[in-house]
Scaffold this motif. Structure first.
Motif, PDB file in Angstrom:
ATOM      1  N   VAL A 152      10.943   1.271  -6.447  1.00 60.53           N
ATOM      2  CA  VAL A 152      10.492  -0.030  -5.949  1.00 60.53           C
ATOM      3  C   VAL A 152       9.171  -0.352  -6.618  1.00 60.53           C
ATOM      4  CG1 VAL A 152       9.763  -1.342  -3.923  1.00 60.53           C
ATOM      5  CG2 VAL A 152      11.682   0.258  -3.744  1.00 60.53           C
ATOM      6  N   LYS A 153       9.131  -1.509  -7.304  1.00 59.59           N
ATOM      7  CA  LYS A 153       7.919  -1.903  -8.023  1.00 59.59           C
ATOM      8  C   LYS A 153       6.935  -2.644  -7.130  1.00 59.59           C
ATOM      9  CE  LYS A 153      10.736  -3.437 -11.431  1.00 59.59           C
ATOM     10  NZ  LYS A 153      11.092  -4.244 -12.581  1.00 59.59           N
ATOM     11  N   ALA A 154       7.453  -3.516  -6.251  1.00 57.10           N
ATOM     12  CA  ALA A 154       6.548  -4.353  -5.452  1.00 57.10           C
ATOM     13  C   ALA A 154       7.303  -5.068  -4.347  1.00 57.10           C
ATOM     14  CB  ALA A 154       5.872  -5.385  -6.355  1.00 57.10           C
ATOM     15  N   VAL A 155       6.540  -5.572  -3.390  1.00 54.17           N
ATOM     16  CA  VAL A 155       7.032  -6.516  -2.387  1.00 54.17           C
ATOM     17  C   VAL A 155       6.919  -7.904  -3.023  1.00 54.17           C
ATOM     18  CG1 VAL A 155       6.658  -7.448  -0.073  1.00 54.17           C
ATOM     19  CG2 VAL A 155       6.162  -5.044  -0.540  1.00 54.17           C
ATOM     20  N   THR A 156       7.908  -8.766  -2.813  1.00 54.39           N
ATOM     21  CA  THR A 156       7.847 -10.107  -3.376  1.00 54.39           C
ATOM     22  C   THR A 156       7.732 -11.150  -2.261  1.00 54.39           C
ATOM     23  OG1 THR A 156      10.215 -10.668  -3.357  1.00 54.39           O
ATOM     24  CG2 THR A 156       9.419  -9.328  -5.208  1.00 54.39           C
ATOM     25  N   ASN A 157       7.412 -12.364  -2.655  1.00 55.30           N
ATOM     26  CA  ASN A 157       7.332 -13.473  -1.691  1.00 55.30           C
ATOM     27  C   ASN A 157       8.682 -14.143  -1.455  1.00 55.30           C
ATOM     28  OD1 ASN A 157       4.552 -13.595  -0.911  1.00 55.30           O
ATOM     29  ND2 ASN A 157       4.094 -14.179  -3.010  1.00 55.30           N
ATOM     30  N   TYR A 158       9.714 -13.753  -2.178  1.00 56.38           N
ATOM     31  CA  TYR A 158      11.020 -14.390  -2.057  1.00 56.38           C
ATOM     32  C   TYR A 158      11.567 -14.244  -0.633  1.00 56.38           C
ATOM     33  CZ  TYR A 158      15.910 -15.513  -2.814  1.00 56.38           C
ATOM     34  OH  TYR A 158      17.170 -16.079  -2.736  1.00 56.38           O
TER      35      TYR A 158
ATOM     36  N   GLU B 286       0.835  -1.211   0.000  1.00 61.22           N
ATOM     37  CA  GLU B 286       0.000   0.000   0.000  1.00 61.22           C
ATOM     38  C   GLU B 286       0.869   1.259   0.000  1.00 61.22           C
ATOM     39  OE1 GLU B 286      -3.467   2.295  -0.068  1.00 61.22           O
ATOM     40  OE2 GLU B 286      -3.254   0.136  -0.368  1.00 61.22           O
ATOM     41  N   LEU B 287       1.953   1.237   0.754  1.00 56.89           N
ATOM     42  CA  LEU B 287       2.862   2.390   0.775  1.00 56.89           C
ATOM     43  C   LEU B 287       3.496   2.613  -0.596  1.00 56.89           C
ATOM     44  CD1 LEU B 287       4.573   1.879   4.243  1.00 56.89           C
ATOM     45  CD2 LEU B 287       2.904   3.643   3.626  1.00 56.89           C
ATOM     46  N   ILE B 288       3.905   1.536  -1.263  1.00 52.45           N
ATOM     47  CA  ILE B 288       4.473   1.641  -2.608  1.00 52.45           C
ATOM     48  C   ILE B 288       3.436   2.235  -3.564  1.00 52.45           C
ATOM     49  CG2 ILE B 288       5.331   0.322  -4.592  1.00 52.45           C
ATOM     50  CD1 ILE B 288       6.532  -1.661  -2.474  1.00 52.45           C
ATOM     51  N   SER B 289       2.210   1.758  -3.474  1.00 52.47           N
ATOM     52  CA  SER B 289       1.130   2.274  -4.320  1.00 52.47           C
ATOM     53  C   SER B 289       0.875   3.752  -4.059  1.00 52.47           C
ATOM     54  CB  SER B 289      -0.161   1.495  -4.088  1.00 52.47           C
ATOM     55  OG  SER B 289      -0.005   0.152  -4.444  1.00 52.47           O
ATOM     56  N   THR B 290       0.927   4.169  -2.814  1.00 51.89           N
ATOM     57  CA  THR B 290       0.684   5.561  -2.450  1.00 51.89           C
ATOM     58  C   THR B 290       1.747   6.479  -3.060  1.00 51.89           C
ATOM     59  OG1 THR B 290      -0.417   4.863  -0.426  1.00 51.89           O
ATOM     60  CG2 THR B 290       0.319   7.141  -0.506  1.00 51.89           C
ATOM     61  N   VAL B 291       2.988   6.009  -3.099  1.00 54.70           N
ATOM     62  CA  VAL B 291       4.050   6.782  -3.752  1.00 54.70           C
ATOM     63  C   VAL B 291       3.685   7.025  -5.214  1.00 54.70           C
ATOM     64  CG1 VAL B 291       6.449   6.697  -4.570  1.00 54.70           C
ATOM     65  CG2 VAL B 291       5.906   5.996  -2.236  1.00 54.70           C
ATOM     66  N   ASP B 292       3.274   5.961  -5.900  1.00 52.48           N
ATOM     67  CA  ASP B 292       2.958   6.055  -7.328  1.00 52.48           C
ATOM     68  C   ASP B 292       1.701   6.883  -7.598  1.00 52.48           C
ATOM     69  OD1 ASP B 292       5.154   4.461  -7.861  1.00 52.48           O
ATOM     70  OD2 ASP B 292       3.986   2.608  -7.978  1.00 52.48           O
ATOM     71  N   ILE B 293       0.664   6.679  -6.811  1.00 52.72           N
ATOM     72  CA  ILE B 293      -0.615   7.352  -7.050  1.00 52.72           C
ATOM     73  C   ILE B 293      -0.556   8.826  -6.662  1.00 52.72           C
ATOM     74  CG2 ILE B 293      -3.033   7.472  -6.308  1.00 52.72           C
ATOM     75  CD1 ILE B 293      -2.817   4.325  -6.025  1.00 52.72           C
ATOM     76  N   ASP B 294       0.007   9.116  -5.486  1.00 51.75           N
ATOM     77  CA  ASP B 294       0.003  10.484  -4.972  1.00 51.75           C
ATOM     78  C   ASP B 294       1.270  11.264  -5.297  1.00 51.75           C
ATOM     79  OD1 ASP B 294      -2.521  10.057  -3.894  1.00 51.75           O
ATOM     80  OD2 ASP B 294      -1.716   9.409  -1.963  1.00 51.75           O
ATOM     81  N   MET B 295       2.241  10.601  -5.931  1.00 49.83           N
ATOM     82  CA  MET B 295       3.508  11.256  -6.287  1.00 49.83           C
ATOM     83  C   MET B 295       4.145  11.929  -5.060  1.00 49.83           C
ATOM     84  SD  MET B 295       3.692  10.430  -9.468  1.00 49.83           S
ATOM     85  CE  MET B 295       5.025  11.415 -10.072  1.00 49.83           C
ATOM     86  N   MET B 296       4.293  11.123  -3.985  1.00 43.97           N
ATOM     87  CA  MET B 296       4.860  11.628  -2.744  1.00 43.97           C
ATOM     88  C   MET B 296       5.926  10.683  -2.207  1.00 43.97           C
ATOM     89  SD  MET B 296       1.564  13.055  -0.627  1.00 43.97           S
ATOM     90  CE  MET B 296       2.605  13.631   0.710  1.00 43.97           C
ATOM     91  N   PHE B 297       6.846  11.250  -1.435  1.00 41.09           N
ATOM     92  CA  PHE B 297       7.798  10.490  -0.631  1.00 41.09           C
ATOM     93  C   PHE B 297       7.403  10.706   0.826  1.00 41.09           C
ATOM     94  CE2 PHE B 297      11.295  11.374  -3.973  1.00 41.09           C
ATOM     95  CZ  PHE B 297      10.962  10.231  -4.689  1.00 41.09           C
ATOM     96  N   PHE B 298       7.647   9.706   1.665  1.00 39.85           N
ATOM     97  CA  PHE B 298       7.272   9.794   3.077  1.00 39.85           C
ATOM     98  C   PHE B 298       8.478   9.543   3.972  1.00 39.85           C
ATOM     99  CE2 PHE B 298       3.517   8.699   0.667  1.00 39.85           C
ATOM    100  CZ  PHE B 298       2.629   9.665   1.100  1.00 39.85           C
ATOM    101  N   SER B 299       8.459  10.161   5.147  1.00 36.15           N
ATOM    102  CA  SER B 299       9.596  10.040   6.060  1.00 36.15           C
ATOM    103  C   SER B 299       9.207   9.752   7.506  1.00 36.15           C
ATOM    104  CB  SER B 299      10.434  11.320   6.015  1.00 36.15           C
ATOM    105  OG  SER B 299       9.657  12.436   6.391  1.00 36.15           O
ATOM    106  N   GLU B 300       7.923   9.838   7.808  1.00 33.63           N
ATOM    107  CA  GLU B 300       7.480   9.528   9.170  1.00 33.63           C
ATOM    108  C   GLU B 300       6.221   8.675   9.095  1.00 33.63           C
ATOM    109  OE1 GLU B 300       5.860  11.705  13.185  1.00 33.63           O
ATOM    110  OE2 GLU B 300       7.301  12.801  11.970  1.00 33.63           O
TER     111      GLU B 300
END
Length: 136
Positions: A111-117, A68-82
């Motif tokens: 970062v494209k995604a979280v993986t199961n590896y 969800e955090l990765i998606s939020t970066v892409d959708i909202d065009m934001m970086f987060f720090s806290e």
């Protein structure tokens, strides 16, 4: 120790994050993720978002949280720090995250995604530990 990176992969990034409780391990995992995505120490806290995530168990909740955090970066065009977990149990979390509009000069690795590896989420004698591989 909040988190550490594991030099096991060549095309992906892997980290382990730790916490004495669920709240702390989820916050530390978000910090680890964003230390890859951007130069986290340069990101201001001018905007905030509320994120709610569900999962069938703590491991799935962690996976969904990071995705969800990765998606939020892409959708909202934001970086987060806290990252402040305001409510959490084994199947649900609500967080308030703070950041700013993404700026390429403060960027890191896409970062494209979280993986199961080698994915891992476990309760330990010291609290919680997660191992996460990121597809970059």
């Amino acid at each position: 120790m909040k988190y550490r990176f594991i030099d096991d992969l060549t095309s992906d990034v892997m980290f382990e994050a730790y916490g004495k409780d669920l709240k702390e391990v989820f916050e530390n995992s978000a910090r680890a993720l964003f230390s890859v995505i951007c130069q986290i120490e340069k990101i201001g806290k001018t905007e905030n978002k509320i994120i709610e995530v569900r999962g069938r168990n703590p491991g799935e909740l962690m996976f969904n949280w990071l995705q969800e955090l990765i998606s939020t970066v892409d959708i909202d065009m934001m970086f987060f720090s806290e990252f402040r977990i305001v409510e959490i149990n084994e199947k649900y979390l609500k967080a308030e995250i703070y950041g700013e509009e993404s700026d390429p000069s403060k960027g890191g690795t896409v970062v494209k995604a979280v993986t199961n590896y080698k994915y891992l989420f476990e309760k330990t004698d010291k609290g919680y530990k997660t191992r996460v591989s990121l597809d970059i």
